[in-house]
Design a protein around this motif. Structure first.
Motif, PDB file in Angstrom:
ATOM      1  N   CYS A  32       0.839  -1.197   0.000  1.00 21.55           N
ATOM      2  CA  CYS A  32       0.000   0.000   0.000  1.00 21.55           C
ATOM      3  C   CYS A  32       0.875   1.248   0.000  1.00 21.55           C
ATOM      4  O   CYS A  32       1.869   1.323   0.719  1.00 21.55           O
ATOM      5  N   GLU A  37      -4.955   3.686   2.089  1.00 21.19           N
ATOM      6  CA  GLU A  37      -5.112   2.530   1.201  1.00 21.19           C
ATOM      7  C   GLU A  37      -5.070   1.228   1.996  1.00 21.19           C
ATOM      8  O   GLU A  37      -5.852   0.311   1.740  1.00 21.19           O
ATOM      9  N   ALA A  38      -4.187   1.156   2.978  1.00 22.62           N
ATOM     10  CA  ALA A  38      -4.098  -0.040   3.819  1.00 22.62           C
ATOM     11  C   ALA A  38      -5.346  -0.199   4.680  1.00 22.62           C
ATOM     12  O   ALA A  38      -5.850  -1.310   4.863  1.00 22.62           O
ATOM     13  N   ALA A  41      -8.087  -1.518   2.556  1.00 23.16           N
ATOM     14  CA  ALA A  41      -7.883  -2.948   2.324  1.00 23.16           C
ATOM     15  C   ALA A  41      -8.391  -3.760   3.516  1.00 23.16           C
ATOM     16  O   ALA A  41      -9.031  -4.806   3.343  1.00 23.16           O
TER      17      ALA A  41
END
Length: 72
Positions: A32, A37-38, A41
């Motif tokens: 990421c 973004e992580a 996820a």
């Protein structure tokens, strides 16, 4: 705007390679570009597990309903 809240049991770790998203069961992804973004996820993974569990419960309920209909 999306809420950036990590689901219970999940974690995000930073390293020089990027951010890594971890579930209670292991690594989800480690590439990421940013913390958001992580976290997304992690949220996607938790949502997919919840949907899978709901599908399984629905299948069990359908099976039990069929069994009751056949018994009647």
């Amino acid at each position: 705007m999306a809420l950036l809240e990590i689901p219970a049991g999940y974690r995000v770790k930073w390293s020089f390679a990027g951010y890594a998203a971890h579930s209670p069961y292991g690594l989800i992804r480690d590439d990421c570009d940013c913390e958001a973004e992580a976290i997304f996820a992690c949220q996607d993974h938790a949502d997919s597990l919840a949907l899978e569990a709901a599908d399984e419960l629905a299948a069990i309920t359908d099976f039990q309903a069929d069994q009751f209909r056949e018994a009647a």
